[in-house]
Design an enzyme around this catalytic site. Structure first.
Site, mmCIF file in Angstrom:
data_model
loop_
_atom_site.group_PDB
_atom_site.id
_atom_site.type_symbol
_atom_site.label_atom_id
_atom_site.label_comp_id
_atom_site.label_asym_id
_atom_site.label_seq_id
_atom_site.Cartn_x
_atom_site.Cartn_y
_atom_site.Cartn_z
ATOM 1 C CG ASP A 146 62.208 51.602 29.096
ATOM 2 O OD1 ASP A 146 61.780 50.479 29.415
ATOM 3 O OD2 ASP A 146 62.652 51.878 27.971
ATOM 4 N NE ARG A 195 34.798 35.509 47.843
ATOM 5 C CZ ARG A 195 33.466 35.517 47.712
ATOM 6 N NH1 ARG A 195 32.715 34.751 48.473
ATOM 7 N NH2 ARG A 195 32.902 36.274 46.798
ATOM 8 C CG HIS A 213 32.292 37.576 43.385
ATOM 9 N ND1 HIS A 213 32.751 38.185 44.532
ATOM 10 C CD2 HIS A 213 33.028 38.112 42.377
ATOM 11 C CE1 HIS A 213 33.722 39.052 44.212
ATOM 12 N NE2 HIS A 213 33.892 39.031 42.913
ATOM 13 N NE ARG A 245 34.032 36.928 38.081
ATOM 14 C CZ ARG A 245 34.768 37.667 38.893
ATOM 15 N NH1 ARG A 245 35.224 38.856 38.504
ATOM 16 N NH2 ARG A 245 35.076 37.240 40.110
ATOM 17 C CB CYS A 294 58.527 56.309 27.009
ATOM 18 S SG CYS A 294 58.527 58.001 26.395
ATOM 19 C CE LYS A 347 41.253 38.797 42.919
ATOM 20 N NZ LYS A 347 39.825 38.556 42.624
ATOM 21 C CE1 TYR A 356 60.018 57.687 21.168
ATOM 22 C CE2 TYR A 356 58.843 56.583 22.942
ATOM 23 C CZ TYR A 356 59.950 56.701 22.124
ATOM 24 O OH TYR A 356 60.988 55.819 22.257
HETATM 25 C C1 LIG Z 1 39.054 39.200 43.625
HETATM 26 C C2 LIG Z 1 37.923 38.557 44.314
HETATM 27 C C3 LIG Z 1 37.565 38.940 45.622
HETATM 28 C C4 LIG Z 1 38.131 40.162 46.303
HETATM 29 O O1 LIG Z 1 37.483 41.290 45.768
HETATM 30 P P1 LIG Z 1 37.785 42.764 46.315
HETATM 31 O O2 LIG Z 1 36.839 43.639 45.583
HETATM 32 O O3 LIG Z 1 39.216 43.048 45.954
HETATM 33 O O4 LIG Z 1 37.574 42.736 47.769
HETATM 34 C C5 LIG Z 1 36.603 38.193 46.286
HETATM 35 N N1 LIG Z 1 36.012 37.139 45.678
HETATM 36 C C6 LIG Z 1 36.299 36.786 44.411
HETATM 37 C C7 LIG Z 1 35.595 35.638 43.788
HETATM 38 C C8 LIG Z 1 37.248 37.483 43.680
HETATM 39 O O5 LIG Z 1 37.517 37.140 42.406
#
Ligand SMILES: *Cc1c(COP(=O)(O)O)cnc(C)c1O
Length: 376
Positions: free
Chosen positions: A315, A220, A164, A132, A313, A34, A266
């Site tokens: 850039d 994952r 998760h 979540r 800044c 992602k 700045y």
């Molecule tokens: C982003 C994400 C992951 C990967 O998490 P990491 O901490 O980068 O390994 C796995 N599962 C879900 C649902 C995520 O949103």
């Protein structure tokens, strides 16, 4: 060399996935790509991950999954953050598995599957404590019952049940055991409703690397695919057998001598203490260099370490290099694997009070990604 580039070591990505495959034992690896592969470029990262042994790819959004399919990537693919206006039918037609946390999403998938004339593949998501996505313990029985009915009707196949973790980067945190227990219960409830998923999955990078009880059938990992540690308590990249894949470099654009007392950038948040040399680096907050790196961001120029001098800044930023010899065109390395004394994404995260994930994934679209294979 380009004026600036994020150089991506694709062999490192493949080797990191091979390492994750090894530590996850019998579980398959779903490499998470992602957010443009955490800033590394989604398609090259996906191909490198597959070359390293990834059996699945994971993304957040529908468009990310469809872009992988459009590029010809044919491994199993899960998209987990769908909204009511998303194109569920295209996902079904493209054979993308979708995460379902609520009945409305299941209804949209069933309708899409009927239009497409083929079943939709779902991973039912339980909220086991992260708070979540996922169905709560109270809402889970209705969701699995509805999914079992759709499966019996032939409009969906329940490929997965998943969740998760909130605290995987703190491997002894009590929420981990509580979430594993809640996941076990969610699997039992699903089983009693007649849902028989092919795969169960819970582990992100941190859990893949340090919590074998969470591996189930698929892991994952995201950040570890790119060679970065998921957190200091889990270990350094080196300790974990990972190699950071991104090096962010720029060419010094201008060098000049200035007197003592010169305010720099700045709001003059830096002032020279004596006559010195200033080097201008053409990367700014529009490119993902955090403005919070003002006066603290580490940078290596011509092989020596410095800190940013004054305000970052849009850039560009300035570095006081003292009496060192630096010329326009010299290489400034903001971060890399650290082999040559250059800062790492972890150093940046500490300097600006964030996590390495944010450092790499926010590198802007203006910075070209260049890809290397076969580096040391
Ligand atoms: C982003 C994400 C992951 C990967 O998490 P990491 O901490 O980068 O390994 C796995 N599962 C879900 C649902 C995520 O949103």
């Amino acid at each position: 060399m380009n004026r600036f580039a994020a150089e991506i070591d694709l062999d490192a990505i493949s080797a990191n996935v091979a390492r994750l495959d090894q530590v996850s034992g019998d579980a398959a690896v779903m490499a998470v790509v992602k957010a443009d592969g955490y800033g590394h470029g989604m398609l090259p990262s996906a191909r490198a991950a597959i070359a390293g042994g990834a059996n699945w790819l994971g993304v957040a959004f529908a468009e990310e999954a469809l872009a992988l399919r459009a590029a010809g990537i044919d491994v199993p693919l899960l998209a987990w953050l769908l909204s009511p206006t998303d194109d569920f039918e295209s996902l079904v037609r493209a054979d993308v598995d979708v995460s379902i946390s609520a009945p409305w999403a299941l209804d949209l998938l069933v309708a899409a599957a009927e239009r497409a004339g083929r079943p939709g593949h779902v991973h039912l998501k339980a909220d086991t404590g992260l708070g979540r996505a996922g169905a709560t313990r109270a809402d889970w029985p209705d969701l699995v019952t509805a999914a079992a009915k759709a499966a019996a009707d032939g409009t969906v196949e329940v490929t997965g049940v998943w969740s998760h973790l909130a605290y995987a980067d703190a491997p002894t945190h009590p929420t981990i055991a509580a979430q594993v227990a809640a996941f076990t219960e969610a699997l039992d409830v699903a089983d009693r409703a007649g849902v028989r998923p092919r795969v169960r999955h819970l582990a992100n990078s941190a859990a893949t690397l340090s919590l074998p009880d969470t591996h189930y059938d698929v892991v994952r990992p995201g950040i570890a695919v790119y060679g970065l540690s998921p957190g200091p308590e889990v270990g350094t990249a080196t300790e974990l057998g990972l190699r950071p894949a991104m090096t962010l470099r720029a060419e010094v654009a201008l060098v000049k001598r200035v007197p003592a007392g010169q305010g720099v950038s700045y709001a003059h948040r830096y002032t020279t203490q004596r006559e010195t040399t200033l080097a201008l680096v053409p990367l700014g907050y529009a490119d993902g260099v955090p403005r919070h790196a003002t006066n603290v961001g580490p940078v290596s120029i011509a092989g020596r370490r410095y800190r940013i001098s004054g305000t970052v800044c849009m850039d560009q930023f300035v570095v006081d290099v003292g009496d060192d010899t630096v010329e326009a065109g010299d290489a400034a390395v903001l971060f890399g694997p650290g082999d040559n004394g250059e800062p790492t994404a972890d150093d940046w995260a500490v300097a600006v009070g964030t996590i390495n994930y944010e450092i790499v994934s926010r590198i802007g679209a203006r910075v070209p990604r260049s890809y290397t294979v076969g580096s040391a």
